[in-house]
Design a protein around this motif. Structure first.
Motif, mmCIF file in Angstrom:
data_model
loop_
_atom_site.group_PDB
_atom_site.id
_atom_site.type_symbol
_atom_site.label_atom_id
_atom_site.label_comp_id
_atom_site.label_asym_id
_atom_site.label_seq_id
_atom_site.Cartn_x
_atom_site.Cartn_y
_atom_site.Cartn_z
ATOM 1 N N GLY A 252 0.425 -10.175 49.110
ATOM 2 C CA GLY A 252 1.325 -9.227 49.772
ATOM 3 C C GLY A 252 2.650 -9.022 49.071
ATOM 4 N N LEU A 253 3.359 -10.103 48.785
ATOM 5 C CA LEU A 253 4.657 -9.958 48.130
ATOM 6 C C LEU A 253 4.515 -9.450 46.701
ATOM 7 C CD1 LEU A 253 6.630 -13.057 49.426
ATOM 8 C CD2 LEU A 253 6.967 -10.652 50.031
ATOM 9 N N ALA A 254 3.434 -9.809 46.036
ATOM 10 C CA ALA A 254 3.200 -9.279 44.685
ATOM 11 C C ALA A 254 2.986 -7.771 44.746
ATOM 12 C CB ALA A 254 2.003 -9.974 44.040
ATOM 13 N N MET A 255 2.294 -7.294 45.787
ATOM 14 C CA MET A 255 2.112 -5.840 45.952
ATOM 15 C C MET A 255 3.441 -5.168 46.251
ATOM 16 S SD MET A 255 -1.601 -5.160 47.727
ATOM 17 C CE MET A 255 -0.994 -5.389 49.348
ATOM 18 N N VAL A 256 4.251 -5.775 47.111
ATOM 19 C CA VAL A 256 5.572 -5.210 47.416
ATOM 20 C C VAL A 256 6.399 -5.125 46.137
ATOM 21 C CG1 VAL A 256 7.750 -5.627 48.637
ATOM 22 C CG2 VAL A 256 5.575 -5.904 49.842
ATOM 23 N N ALA A 257 6.366 -6.173 45.333
ATOM 24 C CA ALA A 257 7.114 -6.172 44.065
ATOM 25 C C ALA A 257 6.609 -5.089 43.122
ATOM 26 C CB ALA A 257 7.015 -7.543 43.399
ATOM 27 N N ALA A 258 5.290 -4.898 43.081
ATOM 28 C CA ALA A 258 4.709 -3.915 42.162
ATOM 29 C C ALA A 258 4.999 -2.483 42.567
ATOM 30 C CB ALA A 258 3.201 -4.127 42.069
ATOM 31 N N MET A 259 5.050 -2.197 43.859
ATOM 32 C CA MET A 259 5.198 -0.803 44.286
ATOM 33 C C MET A 259 6.651 -0.414 44.559
ATOM 34 S SD MET A 259 5.831 -0.363 47.719
ATOM 35 C CE MET A 259 6.247 -1.578 48.935
ATOM 36 N N SER A 260 7.557 -1.370 44.511
ATOM 37 C CA SER A 260 8.950 -1.051 44.813
ATOM 38 C C SER A 260 9.811 -1.124 43.558
ATOM 39 C CB SER A 260 9.490 -2.015 45.873
ATOM 40 O OG SER A 260 9.542 -3.330 45.375
ATOM 41 N N GLU A 261 10.993 -0.551 43.663
ATOM 42 C CA GLU A 261 11.952 -0.632 42.563
ATOM 43 C C GLU A 261 12.519 -2.041 42.465
ATOM 44 O OE1 GLU A 261 15.014 2.605 41.556
ATOM 45 O OE2 GLU A 261 16.092 1.165 42.825
ATOM 46 N N SER A 262 12.778 -2.649 43.626
ATOM 47 C CA SER A 262 13.247 -4.028 43.688
ATOM 48 C C SER A 262 12.967 -4.567 45.082
ATOM 49 C CB SER A 262 14.747 -4.127 43.367
ATOM 50 O OG SER A 262 15.499 -3.381 44.302
ATOM 51 N N TRP A 263 13.002 -5.878 45.217
ATOM 52 C CA TRP A 263 12.801 -6.514 46.510
ATOM 53 C C TRP A 263 13.501 -7.861 46.477
ATOM 54 C CZ3 TRP A 263 10.367 -11.087 47.981
ATOM 55 C CH2 TRP A 263 9.760 -11.800 46.943
ATOM 56 N N GLY A 264 13.664 -8.463 47.645
ATOM 57 C CA GLY A 264 14.291 -9.770 47.692
ATOM 58 C C GLY A 264 14.281 -10.333 49.088
ATOM 59 N N ALA A 265 14.827 -11.529 49.206
ATOM 60 C CA ALA A 265 14.945 -12.208 50.493
ATOM 61 C C ALA A 265 16.314 -12.864 50.545
ATOM 62 C CB ALA A 265 13.846 -13.241 50.656
ATOM 63 N N ALA A 266 16.949 -12.778 51.696
ATOM 64 C CA ALA A 266 18.276 -13.357 51.862
ATOM 65 C C ALA A 266 18.293 -14.212 53.118
ATOM 66 C CB ALA A 266 19.327 -12.252 51.972
ATOM 67 N N PRO A 267 18.766 -15.461 53.004
ATOM 68 C CA PRO A 267 18.848 -16.306 54.193
ATOM 69 C C PRO A 267 19.931 -15.809 55.138
ATOM 70 C CG PRO A 267 19.794 -17.429 52.297
ATOM 71 C CD PRO A 267 19.232 -16.126 51.802
ATOM 72 N N ASP A 268 19.731 -16.075 56.416
ATOM 73 C CA ASP A 268 20.715 -15.742 57.451
ATOM 74 C C ASP A 268 21.077 -17.039 58.160
ATOM 75 O OD1 ASP A 268 22.365 -14.392 59.166
ATOM 76 O OD2 ASP A 268 20.754 -13.517 60.365
ATOM 77 N N GLY A 269 21.504 -18.029 57.367
ATOM 78 C CA GLY A 269 21.836 -19.347 57.912
ATOM 79 C C GLY A 269 20.634 -19.967 58.606
ATOM 80 N N GLU A 270 20.877 -20.594 59.730
ATOM 81 C CA GLU A 270 19.797 -21.181 60.525
ATOM 82 C C GLU A 270 19.128 -20.137 61.409
ATOM 83 O OE1 GLU A 270 18.629 -24.410 60.434
ATOM 84 O OE2 GLU A 270 19.911 -24.504 58.657
ATOM 85 N N ALA A 271 19.688 -18.908 61.419
ATOM 86 C CA ALA A 271 19.189 -17.862 62.315
ATOM 87 C C ALA A 271 17.974 -17.129 61.765
ATOM 88 C CB ALA A 271 20.307 -16.864 62.619
ATOM 89 N N GLY A 272 17.611 -17.349 60.503
ATOM 90 C CA GLY A 272 16.448 -16.663 59.950
ATOM 91 C C GLY A 272 16.695 -16.141 58.554
ATOM 92 N N LYS A 273 16.028 -15.034 58.258
ATOM 93 C CA LYS A 273 16.129 -14.438 56.920
ATOM 94 C C LYS A 273 15.841 -12.948 57.023
ATOM 95 C CE LYS A 273 11.286 -15.323 55.912
ATOM 96 N NZ LYS A 273 11.027 -15.984 57.160
ATOM 97 N N THR A 274 16.158 -12.241 55.945
ATOM 98 C CA THR A 274 15.821 -10.834 55.804
ATOM 99 C C THR A 274 15.079 -10.665 54.489
ATOM 100 O OG1 THR A 274 17.785 -10.149 57.031
ATOM 101 C CG2 THR A 274 16.731 -8.486 55.650
#
Length: 181
Positions: A101-123
């Motif tokens: 899944g993430l490899a497909m997202v990386a292949a079809m998008s210009e860029s992608w990433g993940a950012a932590p939101d402390g202990e509250a989760g991530k984006t």
């Protein structure tokens, strides 16, 4: 809750398979509303993959928020959940039934990433370039002939366009089967 300001769309949901299909339809409808139809397939694929990851991996719950933001020349799609663990791109083997899944997202998008939101989760997010406003719509693109080219040397479809443009109907071509034998 769904909000639809002019260039921003947010959807909160439980990442369950039935809801993922609904979000895909919302993404498609919003992109049509913004006249960004060429982005529908890639944005729908990307959001499906990110929501599937929430459904499969997120803990303690499956609650998440999908956000789309249309900027001048980019569409940013993000999924925020309550699990602080960041995703990892898997090296799925050729017979693996998941993990791409993430490899497909990386292949079809210009860029992608993940950012932590402390202990509250991530984006987790991806960005798609928007189509150029100067490009003509796909239905308006026709092959052009240069002064030295003759229609009979071109592909049959090009010759048909040229004949149609001259007001003549081309002779019917014999029917061909795509089935061997």
């Amino acid at each position: 809750m769904i909000s639809h300001p002019s260039r921003h769309c947010t959807v909160e949901l439980q990442a369950l398979p039935s809801r993922i299909g609904q979000v895909r339809r919302i993404v498609s409808a919003q992109l049509r509303y913004w006249h960004m139809d060429p982005l529908i397939d890639r944005a729908s694929l990307g959001v499906t993959e990110l929501l599937s990851n929430v459904h499969r991996h997120a803990r303690p719950d499956k609650t998440c928020t999908v956000e789309m933001e249309l900027r001048l020349d980019r569409l940013k799609v993000s999924v925020r959940d309550h699990d602080p663990r960041l995703p990892v791109v898997a090296d799925a083997g050729p017979l693996a039934t998941c993990g791409r899944g993430l490899a497909m997202v990386a292949a079809m998008s210009e860029s992608w990433g993940a950012a932590p939101d402390g202990e509250a989760g991530k984006t987790v997010w991806f960005i798609l370039p928007t189509p150029s406003p100067a490009a003509p719509p796909a239905w308006d693109r026709r092959p052009l002939l240069t002064a030295g080219e003759r229609p009979e040397r071109l592909f049959p479809e090009v010759a048909l366009v040229e004949h149609a443009a001259e007001g003549r109907r081309p002779a019917p071509a014999p029917a061909r089967s795509a089935v061997a034998g």
